[in-house]
Design a protein around this motif. Structure first.
Motif, PDB file in Angstrom:
ATOM      1  N   HIS A 250      34.462  13.614  13.067  1.00  0.00           N
ATOM      2  CA  HIS A 250      33.723  14.577  12.261  1.00  0.00           C
ATOM      3  C   HIS A 250      34.651  15.515  11.489  1.00  0.00           C
ATOM      4  CE1 HIS A 250      30.032  13.998  15.028  1.00  0.00           C
ATOM      5  NE2 HIS A 250      29.873  13.326  13.907  1.00  0.00           N
TER       6      HIS A 250
ATOM      7  N   HIS B 116      32.335   6.163  11.703  1.00  0.00           N
ATOM      8  CA  HIS B 116      32.676   6.319  13.122  1.00  0.00           C
ATOM      9  C   HIS B 116      33.185   5.001  13.684  1.00  0.00           C
ATOM     10  CE1 HIS B 116      31.629  10.402  13.883  1.00  0.00           C
ATOM     11  NE2 HIS B 116      30.310  10.259  13.750  1.00  0.00           N
TER      12      HIS B 116
ATOM     13  N   ASP C   7      24.775  12.286  16.129  1.00  0.00           N
ATOM     14  CA  ASP C   7      24.710  13.576  15.485  1.00  0.00           C
ATOM     15  C   ASP C   7      23.428  14.288  15.855  1.00  0.00           C
ATOM     16  OD1 ASP C   7      27.050  13.768  13.497  1.00  0.00           O
ATOM     17  OD2 ASP C   7      26.318  11.746  13.327  1.00  0.00           O
TER      18      ASP C   7
ATOM     19  N   VAL D 248      31.524  12.816   3.917  1.00  0.00           N
ATOM     20  CA  VAL D 248      30.513  11.959   4.511  1.00  0.00           C
ATOM     21  C   VAL D 248      30.579  12.034   6.029  1.00  0.00           C
ATOM     22  CG1 VAL D 248      31.863   9.828   4.722  1.00  0.00           C
ATOM     23  CG2 VAL D 248      29.425   9.695   4.211  1.00  0.00           C
ATOM     24  N   MET D 249      31.738  12.422   6.599  1.00  0.00           N
ATOM     25  CA  MET D 249      31.863  12.553   8.039  1.00  0.00           C
ATOM     26  C   MET D 249      31.506  13.953   8.525  1.00  0.00           C
ATOM     27  SD  MET D 249      32.449   9.519   8.760  1.00  0.00           S
ATOM     28  CE  MET D 249      32.360   9.852  10.519  1.00  0.00           C
TER      29      MET D 249
ATOM     30  N   HIS E  48      28.262   7.284   7.271  1.00  0.00           N
ATOM     31  CA  HIS E  48      28.693   8.142   8.377  1.00  0.00           C
ATOM     32  C   HIS E  48      28.902   7.324   9.655  1.00  0.00           C
ATOM     33  CE1 HIS E  48      28.806  12.169  10.431  1.00  0.00           C
ATOM     34  NE2 HIS E  48      28.571  11.368  11.465  1.00  0.00           N
ATOM     35  N   GLU E  49      27.900   6.528  10.027  1.00  0.00           N
ATOM     36  CA  GLU E  49      28.003   5.788  11.279  1.00  0.00           C
ATOM     37  C   GLU E  49      29.018   4.645  11.209  1.00  0.00           C
ATOM     38  OE1 GLU E  49      26.856   7.086  13.806  1.00  0.00           O
ATOM     39  OE2 GLU E  49      25.384   8.469  12.972  1.00  0.00           O
TER      40      GLU E  49
ATOM     41  N   GLN F  75      28.708  16.681   9.621  1.00  0.00           N
ATOM     42  CA  GLN F  75      27.372  16.636  10.192  1.00  0.00           C
ATOM     43  C   GLN F  75      26.437  17.443   9.295  1.00  0.00           C
ATOM     44  OE1 GLN F  75      28.943  17.924  14.119  1.00  0.00           O
ATOM     45  NE2 GLN F  75      27.618  16.334  14.945  1.00  0.00           N
TER      46      GLN F  75
ATOM     47  N   LEU G  12      24.132   7.953   3.269  1.00  0.00           N
ATOM     48  CA  LEU G  12      24.868   8.856   4.158  1.00  0.00           C
ATOM     49  C   LEU G  12      24.822   8.356   5.597  1.00  0.00           C
ATOM     50  CD1 LEU G  12      26.408  11.470   4.700  1.00  0.00           C
ATOM     51  CD2 LEU G  12      24.206  12.654   4.865  1.00  0.00           C
TER      52      LEU G  12
ATOM     53  N   PRO H 152      26.176  12.988  13.751  1.00  0.00           N
ATOM     54  CA  PRO H 152      26.540  13.103  12.351  1.00  0.00           C
ATOM     55  C   PRO H 152      25.546  13.935  11.586  1.00  0.00           C
ATOM     56  CG  PRO H 152      26.678  10.855  13.096  1.00  0.00           C
ATOM     57  CD  PRO H 152      26.023  11.663  14.181  1.00  0.00           C
TER      58      PRO H 152
END
Length: 307
Positions: free
Chosen positions: A264, A258, A80, A276-277, A254-255, A279, A250, A37
Motif C-alpha cells: 500500500h 498486490h 482493503d 493505484v496502490m 490494485h489487487e 486505499q 482500480l 485496498p
C-alpha cells in the motif's frame, strides 16, 4: 493501523505459495492480517444468485483450477477495509482534485446501477470459467497467465467479465507499462492467478481461509486468487459513484498489484493523482482519483509506502 503478520496457510494446496500481505484488520479468533485496498462499504468481485451463466464456461468448486507459482515466490493475503469518511472530509476531497478520472478510457459507468438490495449476498461457491483465451500483452521478461471466473447463478456471463479484465490488464497505463511483465488469459490448465467475481459471502469464505475478514464488503488477494466483491463491482464507492467502470479498473489493478508484490501507498500530495496502490476507499486525502499504476507518458504514479 494493523501490523503485518504472516497469514495462516489454508488447508488447500495453495498454502505453500503465500505471499507477503499488507495491512488489514485482524479477524476475530484468527492470527493472520488483512489488507484493505481502495474500497468503501463493499467487497470484491463475487457472484451469487440462481441464474445460469452463458457461453462456453466450465464450473469449478471454490478451490478452483490448478495453481502455479506466484511471482513473489510466496502467497499474499491482502484486503482493503472500508473506513467511513466524515461527510465534510468527503466533500472537501471531491472539491480538492477528487474528480473522476475522465482519462481512464474505461467508459462512463457500466449501465444503470442495480438496487443494492437486489444484489445477492451469497452464492453456491462454484465458478464458471470464461472460455477461449486472449492474446499476450505486455513485456517479454515474464508472462503471467490467468483465468477469469464468475460465481455460478448470478446472471453475469464469465465471458463479459473476461473481456473487461483483459482490457484493463492490456491498457498502456497498466502494469505492463514497465516493459517487463506480460499477461495472457487462458481458459484451462494451470495458471499463475485467477480473477474471481463472487458474492460477498463467497469472498468472505475464500479470504477467510487465509485469516482475512472481508466483512461482506471488500476485495482481497489471497494466494493465486484475486477475489472481487460483487457489490463493489456493481456499485463502486463514493468517489467513483458516477464511473463504475473506472472503479473496476482500480479493483483489478490494485489487487493484481498486490499479487505482483506491491504494498500500500499513501497520497503523494494535494491535487496529485492517487496511486493505484493507495486505499482510496478510505479517503483521497487531497489526492484526485486515479485507477492506473502509470500515467500516459509511462511514468509510475506512486506515493509514500504505508505500513
Amino acid at each position: 493501523m494493523n501490523e503485518r503478520r504472516r497469514p495462516t496457510p489454508p488447508p488447500s494446496s495453495a498454502a505453500g505459495r503465500r505471499r507477503r500481505g499488507g495491512r488489514a484488520r485482524r479477524r476475530r479468533g484468527g492470527r493472520p492480517r488483512l489488507l484493505w485496498p481502495g474500497l468503501t462499504a463493499g467487497a470484491v468481485l463475487v457472484f451469487a444468485g440462481g441464474l445460469a451463466l452463458n457461453g462456453g464456461t466450465e464450473s469449478t468448486d471454490s478451490a478452483g483450477a490448478s495453481s502455479a507459482p506466484e511471482p513473489g515466490g510466496t502467497q499474499a493475503a491482502r484486503q482493503d477495509a472500508p473506513t467511513p469518511e466524515p461527510e465534510k472530509e468527503e466533500k472537501e476531497e471531491k472539491e480538492d482534485g477528487g474528480k473522476k478520472d475522465t482519462d481512464a478510457d474505461s467508459g462512463k459507468g457500466a449501465g444503470e446501477k442495480p438496487d443494492p438490495d437486489s444484489i445477492p449476498s451469497s452464492g453456491p461457491g462454484t465458478f464458471a470459467t470464461a472460455d477461449g483465451g486472449g492474446d499476450r500483452v505486455g513485456g517479454s521478461a515474464r508472462t503471467l497467465t490467468y483465468v477469469v471466473q464468475v460465481e455460478d447463478g448470478i446472471g453475469i456471463p464469465a465471458r463479459d467479465v473476461a473481456t473487461e479484465v483483459e482490457r484493463i490488464l492490456a491498457d498502456e497505463r497498466g502494469w505492463t507499462a514497465d516493459g517487463k511483465v506480460g499477461f495472457r488469459r487462458v481458459s484451462g490448465g494451470s495458471s499463475d492467478f485467477r480473477v474471481r467475481l463472487a458474492t460477498a459471502g463467497t469472498v468472505d469464505d475464500i479470504c477467510g481461509r487465509y485469516g482475512l475478514d472481508t466483512g461482506g464488503e471488500v476485495n482481497c488477494n489471497v494466494g493465486q486468487d484475486v477475489m472481487v466483491n460483487l457489490k463493489r463491482w456493481l456499485l463502486a464507492t463514493q468517489y467513483y459513484a458516477d464511473d463504475v467502470t473506472s472503479y473496476r479498473a482500480l479493483i483489478i489493478n490494485h489487487e493484481v498489484g498486490h499479487f505482483l508484490g506491491h504494498g500500500h501507498e499513501g497520497c503523494p500530495g494535494a491535487g496529485r493523482p492517487a496511486p493505484v496502490m493507495m486505499q482510496q476507499i478510505k479517503g483521497l486525502h487531497g489526492c484526485r482519483t486515479n485507477v492506473w499504476p502509470y500515467d500516459a507518458d509511462g511514468r509510475p504514479i506512486t506515493g509514500p509506502a504505508v505500513g
